[in-house]
Write an enzyme that holds these catalytic residues in place. Structure first.
Site, mmCIF file in Angstrom:
data_model
loop_
_atom_site.group_PDB
_atom_site.id
_atom_site.type_symbol
_atom_site.label_atom_id
_atom_site.label_comp_id
_atom_site.label_asym_id
_atom_site.label_seq_id
_atom_site.Cartn_x
_atom_site.Cartn_y
_atom_site.Cartn_z
ATOM 1 N N ASP A 1 -22.658 52.302 -0.594
ATOM 2 C CA ASP A 1 -21.632 51.046 -1.375
ATOM 3 C C ASP A 1 -20.418 51.200 -1.863
ATOM 4 O O ASP A 1 -20.072 52.697 -2.425
ATOM 5 C CB ASP A 1 -22.691 50.371 -2.135
ATOM 6 C CG ASP A 1 -22.980 51.211 -3.300
ATOM 7 O OD1 ASP A 1 -23.309 52.394 -3.294
ATOM 8 O OD2 ASP A 1 -22.831 50.573 -4.475
ATOM 9 N N HIS B 1 -11.921 51.675 -7.944
ATOM 10 C CA HIS B 1 -12.468 50.415 -8.307
ATOM 11 C C HIS B 1 -11.565 49.544 -8.749
ATOM 12 O O HIS B 1 -11.922 48.512 -9.264
ATOM 13 C CB HIS B 1 -13.479 50.581 -9.557
ATOM 14 C CG HIS B 1 -14.591 51.449 -9.501
ATOM 15 N ND1 HIS B 1 -15.422 51.799 -10.436
ATOM 16 C CD2 HIS B 1 -14.924 51.994 -8.470
ATOM 17 C CE1 HIS B 1 -16.518 52.454 -10.101
ATOM 18 N NE2 HIS B 1 -16.177 52.837 -8.737
ATOM 19 N N GLU C 1 -25.195 52.323 -5.637
ATOM 20 C CA GLU C 1 -25.035 53.290 -6.906
ATOM 21 C C GLU C 1 -24.001 52.534 -7.888
ATOM 22 O O GLU C 1 -24.185 52.950 -9.233
ATOM 23 C CB GLU C 1 -24.377 54.538 -6.051
ATOM 24 C CG GLU C 1 -24.024 55.584 -7.213
ATOM 25 C CD GLU C 1 -22.533 55.607 -7.923
ATOM 26 O OE1 GLU C 1 -22.542 56.389 -8.852
ATOM 27 O OE2 GLU C 1 -21.986 54.564 -7.614
ATOM 28 N N GLU C 2 -23.123 51.735 -7.362
ATOM 29 C CA GLU C 2 -22.142 51.210 -8.361
ATOM 30 C C GLU C 2 -22.819 50.079 -9.219
ATOM 31 O O GLU C 2 -22.041 49.710 -10.040
ATOM 32 C CB GLU C 2 -20.987 50.714 -7.266
ATOM 33 C CG GLU C 2 -20.297 51.581 -6.503
ATOM 34 C CD GLU C 2 -19.323 52.442 -7.345
ATOM 35 O OE1 GLU C 2 -19.647 52.483 -8.382
ATOM 36 O OE2 GLU C 2 -18.800 53.265 -6.733
ATOM 37 N N ASP D 1 -14.365 56.190 -3.005
ATOM 38 C CA ASP D 1 -15.510 56.194 -3.744
ATOM 39 C C ASP D 1 -16.894 55.391 -3.155
ATOM 40 O O ASP D 1 -16.713 54.217 -3.411
ATOM 41 C CB ASP D 1 -15.327 55.956 -5.408
ATOM 42 C CG ASP D 1 -16.485 55.903 -6.141
ATOM 43 O OD1 ASP D 1 -17.649 56.317 -5.850
ATOM 44 O OD2 ASP D 1 -16.544 55.279 -7.289
#
Length: 479
Positions: A78, A453, A145-146, A115
């Protein structure tokens, strides 16, 4: 039309571009999971997929490596989906618009998802190869994960033979992460009783603090707005009769609060103001370096609300004055590393209770349990209780790590210098794997990614090339 087709290593960038064509934000990983499974089926690879869209892909060892221990390569599927103002892309339905600017790959108007898309691409490139020597490879790609390492928490690790794990979710080349904190959230609730309105209503407010991340910046000495508010309320209660109406501060349990405020009633407003002003001067001196903008003020507030009675006020002030907060222990293995901490991140008041939410972190599960016991004991003695959630294990530093030693040796040979070996006071998926795979030897690495991000995210091509060569050599020496 391929955008990254001419970039080396071609196999890595080819898979990265294919991945970027598939929407794969957190919570939207079904399609990317399908793609990974189709990849495995086309190549006859052993593979597993669960209800969380976690995928495990396994390739047997190449000739000469049959007796070498299996190696786990791990990353997450993700990505964080953010857009520039005015960008109309539907990231839940559309792929990314990739572009190259010199040494950098980016996505027009959105986050890139390097990422952790680069980990996926490297893992698939290894599985797709027929000319790279390696032991049994177990590529583990987790989801969400995020948003709290949800996939890794749910993952069934029974297909995995490996106890050596290379995580590819770091964003700075030449930095080896070898330990991280585990943690949980603690919600302490103290019930209160209210009485008829009385006295003069005043608001005591803390503002101007720098705040920060409760993991990586907890050791900066910055003031916590909720804890400072507790000090102000205790100072006020020493100078005058006080009844607490409300206390609030903070927005997230994993962020150091930048502000907090309380409404109180008092029978001596002048004495209360003098006490708070005196404390304000002390705080300005205490935090002149870390929080030079700190402000502690008293202002008139609307009256008429029912304050807590004396006993309830005293119990809430005890919670705010006595609760542990900040750094609790430093590591003896890694100089300068915070080992154990907690942060009062959210303070709330309801009609019948005051609630304080903490984020607990420790590289040692035993010390995390110690903090849980302290909070539970304190809240219990104050007539309340504590609820815990989101518990995840720490990843303790291994003084004896064959993987770390091998990777340091390869780095020294290829780069002509020493890598930076560090631990972080925040959670990463290696901690969850260490909890599920006893004896796990793990290191986290990755190429240079900047402004992750955000729509400014960039992946540096030359760094990807060097990290790829490094990874191949580590695998080559794994027998």
């Amino acid at each position: 039309m391929e955008v990254l087709g001419q970039l080396e290593p071609r196999r890595v960038f080819r898979f990265f571009e294919q991945l970027c064509a598939i929407p794969h934000g957190s919570g939207n990983t079904r399609a990317i999971g399908d793609w990974c499974v189709a990849f495995a089926r086309e190549r006859g690879l052993e593979h597993y997929r669960d209800g969380h869209d976690n995928v495990i892909l396994i390739k047997p060892a190449t000739a000469g490596y049959e007796d070498a221990p299996a190696v786990i390569l791990q990353g997450h599927l993700d990505m964080v989906c953010e857009k520039e103002a005015g960008c109309e892309k539907d990231m839940a339905r559309e792929g990314l618009d990739l572009a190259v600017d010199g040494d950098c790959v980016y996505a027009r108007g959105t986050t890139l998802g390097g990422d952790d898309g680069i980990a996926v691409a490297m893992g698939l490139a290894l599985l797709d190869s027929d000319d790279i020597p390696h032991p049994r490879l177990e590529v583990v790609l987790t989801t969400d994960e995020e948003v709290g390492m949800v996939g890794a928490m749910a993952l069934d690790v029974s297909p995995l033979r490996g106890r050596t794990l290379i995580n590819l979710d770091s964003e700075e080349e030449g930095v080896f992460t070898v330990s991280c904190a585990g943690g949980c959230m603690a919600r302490c609730t103290v019930p209160v009783t209210r009485e008829a309105p009385w006295g003069t209503a005043l608001e005591i407010a803390v503002s101007g603090l720098r705040g920060g991340h409760s993991g990586v910046e907890i050791d900066r000495g910055r003031a916590n707005g909720c804890m400072v508010l507790g000090r102000a309320l205790l100072a006020a209660a020493k100078a005058a009769r006080v009844g607490l109406v409300s206390a609030r501060g903070g927005l997230k349990d994993n962020a150091i609060p930048t502000a907090a405020a309380a409404v109180v009633v008092t029978d001596d407003p002048a004495a209360l103001r003098r006490a708070v002003e005196a404390l304000a001067a002390d705080l300005a001196a205490e935090y002149r370096v870390t929080d030079p903008g700190i402000r502690l003020t008293v202002a008139e507030a609307a009256g008429g609300d029912a304050p807590m009675d004396a006993d309830s006020t005293g119990r809430v002030l005890c919670l705010l004055g006595c609760a542990p907060n900040g750094v609790q222990a430093m590591s003896f293995d890694i100089p300068g590393l915070v080992q154990t901490s907690l942060n009062l991140g959210i303070l709330e008041t309801g009609e019948g209770a005051v609630t304080a939410s903490f984020c607990l972190r420790s590289a040692l599960d035993s010390q995390k349990e110690m903090l849980k016991d302290r909070l539970a004991c304190l809240a219990g003695r104050l007539g309340g209780g504590t609820a815990f959630s989101g518990d995840y294990p720490g990843w303790a530093y291994r003084p004896d790590s064959p993987l770390r030693e091998r990777m340091v040796a390869v780095f020294r040979d290829q780069y002509g210098r020493e890598p930076k070996v560090e631990a972080i006071h925040a959670g990463v998926e290696c901690g969850l794997f260490a909890g599920k795979l006893p004896g796990l030897d793990a290191v986290s690495i990755g190429p240079d990614l900047t402004d992750i991000h955000t729509p400014r995210e960039r992946m540096h091509v030359a760094s990807v090339q060097r990290v790829w060569r490094f990874l191949l050599e580590v695998l080559r020496r794994s027998r």
